[in-house]
Enzyme design. Structure first.
Site, PDB file in Angstrom:
ATOM      1  N   GLY A 169       0.824  -1.205   0.000  1.00  0.00           N
ATOM      2  CA  GLY A 169       0.000   0.000   0.000  1.00  0.00           C
ATOM      3  C   GLY A 169       0.854   1.249   0.000  1.00  0.00           C
ATOM      4  O   GLY A 169       1.881   1.316   0.683  1.00  0.00           O
ATOM      5  N   ARG A 214       1.182  -5.225  -5.485  1.00  0.00           N
ATOM      6  CA  ARG A 214       1.451  -6.485  -4.802  1.00  0.00           C
ATOM      7  C   ARG A 214       1.595  -7.552  -5.880  1.00  0.00           C
ATOM      8  O   ARG A 214       0.668  -7.804  -6.635  1.00  0.00           O
ATOM      9  CB  ARG A 214       0.325  -6.827  -3.825  1.00  0.00           C
ATOM     10  CG  ARG A 214       0.261  -5.873  -2.636  1.00  0.00           C
ATOM     11  CD  ARG A 214      -0.893  -6.214  -1.692  1.00  0.00           C
ATOM     12  NE  ARG A 214      -0.834  -5.446  -0.465  1.00  0.00           N
ATOM     13  CZ  ARG A 214      -1.383  -4.239  -0.298  1.00  0.00           C
ATOM     14  NH1 ARG A 214      -2.027  -3.690  -1.307  1.00  0.00           N
ATOM     15  NH2 ARG A 214      -1.282  -3.597   0.847  1.00  0.00           N
ATOM     16  N   ASP A 236       5.359  -5.282   5.931  1.00  0.00           N
ATOM     17  CA  ASP A 236       5.846  -6.617   6.282  1.00  0.00           C
ATOM     18  C   ASP A 236       5.851  -7.567   5.088  1.00  0.00           C
ATOM     19  O   ASP A 236       6.745  -8.410   4.958  1.00  0.00           O
ATOM     20  CB  ASP A 236       5.052  -7.205   7.444  1.00  0.00           C
ATOM     21  CG  ASP A 236       3.552  -7.273   7.180  1.00  0.00           C
ATOM     22  OD1 ASP A 236       3.097  -6.760   6.138  1.00  0.00           O
ATOM     23  OD2 ASP A 236       2.832  -7.845   8.018  1.00  0.00           O
ATOM     24  N   THR A 270       4.433   2.421   5.635  1.00  0.00           N
ATOM     25  CA  THR A 270       3.042   1.978   5.746  1.00  0.00           C
ATOM     26  C   THR A 270       2.314   2.881   6.724  1.00  0.00           C
ATOM     27  O   THR A 270       2.869   3.249   7.770  1.00  0.00           O
ATOM     28  CB  THR A 270       2.943   0.516   6.228  1.00  0.00           C
ATOM     29  OG1 THR A 270       1.580   0.226   6.591  1.00  0.00           O
ATOM     30  CG2 THR A 270       3.833   0.250   7.422  1.00  0.00           C
ATOM     31  N   ASP A 278      -0.057   2.057   8.586  1.00  0.00           N
ATOM     32  CA  ASP A 278      -0.585   1.301   9.725  1.00  0.00           C
ATOM     33  C   ASP A 278       0.325   1.319  10.943  1.00  0.00           C
ATOM     34  O   ASP A 278      -0.118   1.008  12.049  1.00  0.00           O
ATOM     35  CB  ASP A 278      -0.835  -0.154   9.318  1.00  0.00           C
ATOM     36  CG  ASP A 278      -1.988  -0.297   8.344  1.00  0.00           C
ATOM     37  OD1 ASP A 278      -2.842   0.612   8.309  1.00  0.00           O
ATOM     38  OD2 ASP A 278      -2.035  -1.303   7.618  1.00  0.00           O
ATOM     39  N   ASP A 332       2.560  -0.754  11.864  1.00  0.00           N
ATOM     40  CA  ASP A 332       2.497  -2.078  12.483  1.00  0.00           C
ATOM     41  C   ASP A 332       3.753  -2.914  12.258  1.00  0.00           C
ATOM     42  O   ASP A 332       3.689  -4.142  12.162  1.00  0.00           O
ATOM     43  CB  ASP A 332       1.279  -2.844  11.960  1.00  0.00           C
ATOM     44  CG  ASP A 332       1.286  -3.013  10.447  1.00  0.00           C
ATOM     45  OD1 ASP A 332       2.104  -2.364   9.776  1.00  0.00           O
ATOM     46  OD2 ASP A 332       0.467  -3.805   9.943  1.00  0.00           O
ATOM     47  N   ARG A 353      -6.104  -3.005   9.251  1.00  0.00           N
ATOM     48  CA  ARG A 353      -6.671  -4.349   9.153  1.00  0.00           C
ATOM     49  C   ARG A 353      -6.370  -5.183  10.389  1.00  0.00           C
ATOM     50  O   ARG A 353      -7.230  -5.901  10.884  1.00  0.00           O
ATOM     51  CB  ARG A 353      -6.122  -5.045   7.904  1.00  0.00           C
ATOM     52  CG  ARG A 353      -6.726  -6.422   7.625  1.00  0.00           C
ATOM     53  CD  ARG A 353      -6.066  -7.060   6.409  1.00  0.00           C
ATOM     54  NE  ARG A 353      -4.640  -7.223   6.618  1.00  0.00           N
ATOM     55  CZ  ARG A 353      -3.706  -6.980   5.711  1.00  0.00           C
ATOM     56  NH1 ARG A 353      -4.047  -6.539   4.521  1.00  0.00           N
ATOM     57  NH2 ARG A 353      -2.429  -7.157   5.975  1.00  0.00           N
TER      58      ARG A 353
END
Length: 328
Positions: free
Chosen positions: A15, A76, A107, A130, A132, A134, A176
């Site tokens: 993303g 992707r 990741d 990213t 996120d 994360d 997510r």
């Protein structure tokens, strides 16, 4: 300089995140500073497989530090999941005399990079990009700060109409598997409730919180919902549940969606991208490999890719406690 490092490739994958262009710029200019050639692959690993690339230098990346998205595009790649696809990518790197790669992404990008490096002995350095946030091995990922500011600005605007019409808004934000965006923007925007996948607070607790808000005199409320929250199947189901059980509320839903990925990156994200990518190039030139660069206590540090692709760092539960206190 590590023996044989004369050309470094760079790509963005997964993303998109605000600050990726600042990262590309930093890689290209660091390479130029150290008299190393730089090549950029379009659409991440897919571009490596299809030999879709461009030469990068200090001038070709001018005026991109302030722009969102990524000039190298992102994707992707299903082909890269196959041995045949990875072999084709490796053959292309050899033909182009690319000695090492800087991988900007999350990741999934790092997992692919670790496998690729082990199979074909190509040094790689990962840079966390990213929204996120994360990724283990860094307190902040490129794009996260910009996404936070985008979400807070949107919630502030939604609160205006919520107050004007005495409404309850469920606002879904991205994440997510991780609730960093929801938790921090929820506190920053003064949400009455924050729902994240790491803490299953339950429907009953949410209803009681909204009842308490109503009893305290609040005529409008904001509930920030992480898309990965486990309480309901989706944010619309949550809204329907509240409508059925608390008919006094006029409920609305707003899904912020991909607007969170766009926009001009904040100063923090531009600076973070610059610091991490200069360090990534320097690590490759120093002979280091299979490492992810990150920011810990305002210091740029390296973590093995294997560690970086683990479950990430935990959320700050103190923020949950603060949110409960401030939502009275």
């Amino acid at each position: 300089m590590a023996k044989g490092i004369r050309k470094i490739g760079v790509m963005t994958s997964g993303g998109d995140a605000p600050g990726m262009n600042a990262a590309i710029r930093a890689v290209a200019r660091a390479c130029s500073y150290y008299n190393v050639e730089c090549i950029g692959f379009y659409r991440g690993y897919q571009g490596m497989i299809e030999n879709d690339y461009c030469e990068l230098n200090a001038r070709s990346v001018r005026n991109i530090i302030s722009t969102g998205g990524t000039i190298l595009k992102s994707a992707r790649s299903q082909d890269f999941r196959t041995k045949e696809g990875r072999k084709k990518a490796a053959d292309n790197l050899v033909a182009l005399n690319v000695d090492a790669m800087v991988l900007i992404g999350g990741d999934g990008t790092f997992k692919g990079g670790e496998i690729f490096s082990n199979e074909y002995d190509i040094p790689v350095i990962g840079v966390p990009g990213t929204i996120d946030n994360d990724i283990a091995g860094t307190q902040f990922t490129i794009g996260y700060d910009t996404a936070l500011n985008t979400v807070v600005e949107a919630i502030d605007k939604i609160r205006d109409t919520a107050s004007s019409h005495d409404r309850l808004f469920f606002i879904e934000v991205m994440g997510r598997d991780a609730g960093f965006i929801a938790l921090n923007t929820g506190v920053g925007a003064g949400a009455e409730e924050i729902l994240i996948p790491e803490e299953n607070l339950g429907l009953d607790r949410m209803l009681e919180s909204l009842r308490r808000s109503k009893r305290s005199g609040k005529n409008s409320s904001i509930v920030v919902v992480c898309e990965g929250d486990k309480i309901g199947k989706n944010v619309y189901e949550l809204a329907d549940y509240v409508t059925e059980n608390l008919p006094d509320y006029d409920v609305r839903v707003t899904v912020l969606g991909h607007m969170q990925r766009g926009g001009s990156p904040t100063c923090f994200d531009r600076t973070l991208a610059s610091r991490l990518c200069v360090k990534a190039v320097e690590m490759l030139l120093d002979g280091e490999r299979d490492i992810m660069v990150g920011l810990i206590n305002n210091q740029v540090v390296g973590t093995s890719l294997k560690e970086g692709i683990k479950s990430g760092h935990g959320i700050n539960k103190e923020l949950l406690r603060i949110s409960d206190i401030l939502s009275v």
